[in-house]
Design an enzyme around this catalytic site. Sequence first.
Site, short mmCIF file in Angstrom:
data_model
loop_
_atom_site.label_atom_id
_atom_site.label_comp_id
_atom_site.label_asym_id
_atom_site.label_seq_id
_atom_site.Cartn_x
_atom_site.Cartn_y
_atom_site.Cartn_z
N GLU A 73 0.82 -1.17 0.16
CA GLU A 73 -0.07 -0.20 -0.01
C GLU A 73 0.63 1.63 0.40
O GLU A 73 0.50 2.14 -0.78
CB GLU A 73 -1.28 0.27 1.08
CG GLU A 73 -2.03 -0.68 0.93
CD GLU A 73 -1.76 -2.73 1.37
OE1 GLU A 73 -1.00 -2.58 2.08
OE2 GLU A 73 -2.63 -3.26 1.70
N HIS A 82 -10.87 -4.31 10.90
CA HIS A 82 -11.39 -4.41 8.87
C HIS A 82 -13.07 -3.77 9.00
O HIS A 82 -13.63 -4.00 8.11
CB HIS A 82 -12.29 -6.00 8.53
CG HIS A 82 -10.64 -5.92 8.08
ND1 HIS A 82 -9.80 -6.89 9.19
CD2 HIS A 82 -10.49 -7.02 6.60
CE1 HIS A 82 -8.69 -7.35 8.42
NE2 HIS A 82 -8.67 -7.33 6.67
#
Lengths: 334, 324
Positions: B61, B130
Amino acid sequence: MGASTKRAVSGGLSEAQGVSEDSLRLYRTMLLIRHFEESVRRLAAAGETPGLVHLCSGQEATNVGVVLALAEGDYIASHHRGHGHCIAKGTPIDLLLAEILGKAPGICGGRSGSMHVVDLPRRNLGTNGIVGGGIPLAAGAALAARARGTGEVAVCFFGDGALNQGLLHECMNMAAIWSLPVIFVCENNGYGEFTAMEDVTAGPSINARGEVFGIPSVTVDGMNVRAVRAATLDALARARAGQGPSFLVCNTWRYGGHHAGDKQDYKDDEETKRWQALDPLITFAKTLVAEKRATEDELALIEEEVARQVKEAVAFARAAPQPALETLELHVHG
Amino acid sequence: MAEMITFREGVLEALFEEMRADPSVILMGEDVGAAGGVFQQTKGLFEEFGARRIIDTPISESGAFGMAIGAAMAGMRPVFEVMFGDFMTLCMDQLVNQAAKVRYMSNGAATVPLVLRTTMGVGAGLGPQHSQGFHAWAAHVPGLKIVVPSDAADARVLMKAAIRDDDPVLFFEDRLLYAAKAQARDADESLPLGRGRILRAGRDVTLIAIGRMVGVARAAAEELAREGIEAEIVDPRSLVPLDEALLLDSVKRTHRALVMDAAPLRYGVTGEVAAVLSEKAFDWLDAPVGRLGAVDTPVPISRSLESFVCPTPARVAAAVRKMM
């Protein structure tokens, strides 16, 4: 891993590749960087530079050997020791120095200083205050060039300190899988801040950091501008042919330590003397004279001219006004 | 009569339209290519635009987002997808130290026209790593723009506006809205960021809600209406820039305000909006500005515990009753 100056790549390749070398331009640009940096050092000592400045005296051959091999449209991303890259890429020294002093006519309006110079019209994605920060910017510019099919190449400069940032490995991996036209240039000056590179860097060699991704990786004498230029031209040819990234490890030396004012107690004098004997300006001047490309008198004239230019830039930057208060909140958003 | 589209389709249509209109728009992210996205949110793009514009990144990322910034500086308009908002933490150095500052550091000469698109949402049983929404965190950084769409039609036009914007825009999509439908608006409609909208008119209290909290506010408003309390619902749509004028105008008419968010309450969006209202509409207020946010804990995986994390219609209605 040693910081020895292996000469894995010899000079003179440029001519073999049919690219003419303007030797005096290489010399003049290196000299300009040296005089500029020594002026910044004096200004820093006098307390005239806000923040920290990191000087590249000693590293001129890597700056100039790479940047002067590039086409105008090629991108560079630099790091915190980046004045030399900016000068080689064409940022006017008076505007650069005014920026370092945080003055209104600075190339970024006095808001960026030494470590955050962005000069996009000259395809300079910026010096950078985050170690390794310029690496993905250059790789991304290469991605843009690939997406457009416009053929530009991007170079990212980083020091040995950035070898241990995960960002470098992420970007090398992506550059390799996508065959991006990017050149990774490690300016290995032997120390990350005050810590010797060997003490914090594992593995058989610095080159191995690129080789593990299948990136052609060479060690270059970073004190020899022609060796750096030759390696860069090789890497550029590969990039422009769609053959992907290259990794150049340029072994070099920073005369001034980490930041202007660093007492450098962590270095031993013998080591310093060894490197000073390899000074890129002194050795290249000798070569130019030996090759009869210039006489000593002609080189002295160049130095006089360069010294005058830098003196004018210093006068300009010192006399320049501070940015107006009304500019503080400009350009946060469009 | 325009068709009904889901939130997921709304964003996807915007991507198709902007990519067809502008060859400099590219999409980067994990599994966004042939796989069509882990939530099927990029389905069909790869087939139309190919691997040079729909770029499957490794799970890197930080580096990949940094490359999107470099590509943006070099003339592209990348849409970068972070699969779960929680993974934005891996991009924070690039986001905060590079993307947010380039325009300022270059004195306006360089821009970073990119969109960081990410998902969030408490309520899907996805647990502590998450579920988070970091819109407030990002909104604290000068130089970033923050969009939180609340329905499919807005998702479509706001994504188009975000792509056309010359600054880095963070686009937060609540996964629990993905299947929700709304009536699409005209195909070429776009709007500048920073313009909120009034979703329900009311005279007694202003409910300020973003993203999925808009639905919660609607349900609460219906409950309150049965008791004779008419709530106005205002969706700012973007947090930066914030449509202060619209919020102040509403509050000056209703004299009461409750600000809601699905992210932790402490130091969050609700506090900032409440402060703006208190400072600029103090003389019109009949009660202190109320706030409701998620509890200040990580998001637990247990369904029963998770269901208590975010504001509910019942809690909103109860908070309003106390203000009356």
